[in-house]
Design a protein around this motif. Structure first.
Motif, mmCIF file in Angstrom:
data_model
loop_
_atom_site.group_PDB
_atom_site.id
_atom_site.type_symbol
_atom_site.label_atom_id
_atom_site.label_comp_id
_atom_site.label_asym_id
_atom_site.label_seq_id
_atom_site.Cartn_x
_atom_site.Cartn_y
_atom_site.Cartn_z
ATOM 1 N N GLU A 7 0.825 -1.214 0.000
ATOM 2 C CA GLU A 7 0.000 0.000 0.000
ATOM 3 C C GLU A 7 0.859 1.265 0.000
ATOM 4 O O GLU A 7 0.545 2.239 -0.679
ATOM 5 N N ASP A 8 1.953 1.257 0.724
ATOM 6 C CA ASP A 8 2.831 2.437 0.757
ATOM 7 C C ASP A 8 3.456 2.698 -0.611
ATOM 8 O O ASP A 8 3.599 3.844 -1.033
ATOM 9 N N VAL A 9 3.819 1.630 -1.317
ATOM 10 C CA VAL A 9 4.400 1.774 -2.654
ATOM 11 C C VAL A 9 3.356 2.333 -3.612
ATOM 12 O O VAL A 9 3.629 3.247 -4.387
ATOM 13 N N ARG A 10 2.122 1.808 -3.551
ATOM 14 C CA ARG A 10 1.047 2.288 -4.428
ATOM 15 C C ARG A 10 0.777 3.767 -4.173
ATOM 16 O O ARG A 10 0.697 4.580 -5.084
ATOM 17 N N ARG A 11 0.673 4.126 -2.907
ATOM 18 C CA ARG A 11 0.388 5.519 -2.554
ATOM 19 C C ARG A 11 1.526 6.435 -3.017
ATOM 20 O O ARG A 11 1.289 7.523 -3.536
ATOM 21 N N GLU A 12 2.765 5.993 -2.874
ATOM 22 C CA GLU A 12 3.906 6.788 -3.318
ATOM 23 C C GLU A 12 3.883 6.993 -4.831
ATOM 24 O O GLU A 12 4.142 8.098 -5.325
ATOM 25 N N ALA A 33 2.063 14.860 -8.343
ATOM 26 C CA ALA A 33 3.049 15.944 -8.299
ATOM 27 C C ALA A 33 3.525 16.307 -9.702
ATOM 28 O O ALA A 33 3.694 17.493 -10.026
ATOM 29 N N LEU A 34 3.730 15.317 -10.544
ATOM 30 C CA LEU A 34 4.156 15.558 -11.915
ATOM 31 C C LEU A 34 3.105 16.384 -12.664
ATOM 32 O O LEU A 34 3.430 17.379 -13.317
ATOM 33 N N ILE A 35 1.853 15.992 -12.541
ATOM 34 C CA ILE A 35 0.769 16.720 -13.212
ATOM 35 C C ILE A 35 0.703 18.159 -12.692
ATOM 36 O O ILE A 35 0.612 19.107 -13.465
ATOM 37 N N GLU A 36 0.761 18.327 -11.370
ATOM 38 C CA GLU A 36 0.681 19.669 -10.799
ATOM 39 C C GLU A 36 1.845 20.543 -11.244
ATOM 40 O O GLU A 36 1.663 21.721 -11.538
ATOM 41 N N ASN A 37 3.045 19.986 -11.305
ATOM 42 C CA ASN A 37 4.201 20.769 -11.734
ATOM 43 C C ASN A 37 4.065 21.228 -13.176
ATOM 44 O O ASN A 37 4.366 22.377 -13.501
ATOM 45 N N TYR A 38 3.626 20.341 -14.066
ATOM 46 C CA TYR A 38 3.443 20.725 -15.462
ATOM 47 C C TYR A 38 2.322 21.749 -15.602
ATOM 48 O O TYR A 38 2.463 22.731 -16.338
ATOM 49 N N LEU A 39 1.212 21.537 -14.908
ATOM 50 C CA LEU A 39 0.109 22.503 -14.978
ATOM 51 C C LEU A 39 0.562 23.866 -14.488
ATOM 52 O O LEU A 39 0.303 24.879 -15.125
ATOM 53 N N ASP A 40 1.232 23.895 -13.351
ATOM 54 C CA ASP A 40 1.683 25.161 -12.780
ATOM 55 C C ASP A 40 2.623 25.884 -13.741
ATOM 56 O O ASP A 40 2.466 27.078 -14.009
ATOM 57 N N ALA A 41 3.584 25.157 -14.293
ATOM 58 C CA ALA A 41 4.553 25.768 -15.215
ATOM 59 C C ALA A 41 3.885 26.249 -16.496
ATOM 60 O O ALA A 41 4.141 27.374 -16.955
ATOM 61 N N ASN A 68 -9.603 7.701 -2.267
ATOM 62 C CA ASN A 68 -9.392 8.385 -0.992
ATOM 63 C C ASN A 68 -7.978 8.918 -0.792
ATOM 64 O O ASN A 68 -7.714 9.591 0.199
ATOM 65 N N THR A 69 -7.052 8.629 -1.703
ATOM 66 C CA THR A 69 -5.665 9.051 -1.507
ATOM 67 C C THR A 69 -5.563 10.559 -1.326
ATOM 68 O O THR A 69 -4.876 11.049 -0.446
ATOM 69 N N PHE A 70 -6.237 11.336 -2.148
ATOM 70 C CA PHE A 70 -6.133 12.796 -2.078
ATOM 71 C C PHE A 70 -7.441 13.468 -1.678
ATOM 72 O O PHE A 70 -7.540 14.677 -1.701
ATOM 73 N N LYS A 71 -8.430 12.666 -1.328
ATOM 74 C CA LYS A 71 -9.752 13.223 -0.966
ATOM 75 C C LYS A 71 -10.240 14.179 -2.055
ATOM 76 O O LYS A 71 -10.721 15.278 -1.781
ATOM 77 N N SER A 72 -10.099 13.754 -3.303
ATOM 78 C CA SER A 72 -10.397 14.606 -4.460
ATOM 79 C C SER A 72 -11.837 15.084 -4.512
ATOM 80 O O SER A 72 -12.122 16.097 -5.133
#
Length: 102
Positions: A8-13, A20-28, A71-75
């Motif tokens: 579960e920790d590996v999946r969540r990571e 994070a990758l999506i957010e970084n590209y969107l932000d940039a 539930n990982t990010f409570k989207s």
């Protein structure tokens, strides 16, 4: 052991890295668009709209392996449902608008 079993920790990571990758590209990329509008003096004449599709995907299983947990990010901010469901978590869509001076 099940060859498709993932800790579960590996999946969540993995899911966190993807987000994070999506957010970084969107932000940039959104920053590039806003900077271009500003550099051309169009900020006060331009309404910028950012919208997304409705709801996050629900839990996704591939070969008995949970690859996305709703539930990982409570989207859905604890609203019921997700994409392809008629509950509030599946039909609400995020929207951000920016219009300088308005």
């Amino acid at each position: 052991p099940d060859e498709f079993q993932v800790d579960e920790d590996v999946r969540r990571e993995e899911e966190c890295r993807h987000k994070a990758l999506i957010e970084n590209y969107l932000d940039a990329d959104i920053g590039k668009v806003l900077n271009l509008i500003e550099s051309r003096g169009l900020s006060k004449k331009t309404l910028v709209v950012f919208a997304s599709d409705n709801g996050p995907n629900g839990n996704i299983w591939v070969k008995n392996r949970l690859v996305h947990d709703l539930n990982t990010f409570k989207s859905t901010a604890n609203m019921r449902g997700g994409k392809r469901e008629v509950f509030e978590g599946g039909i609400k869509s995020p929207l951000i608008m920016k219009w300088e001076g308005k």
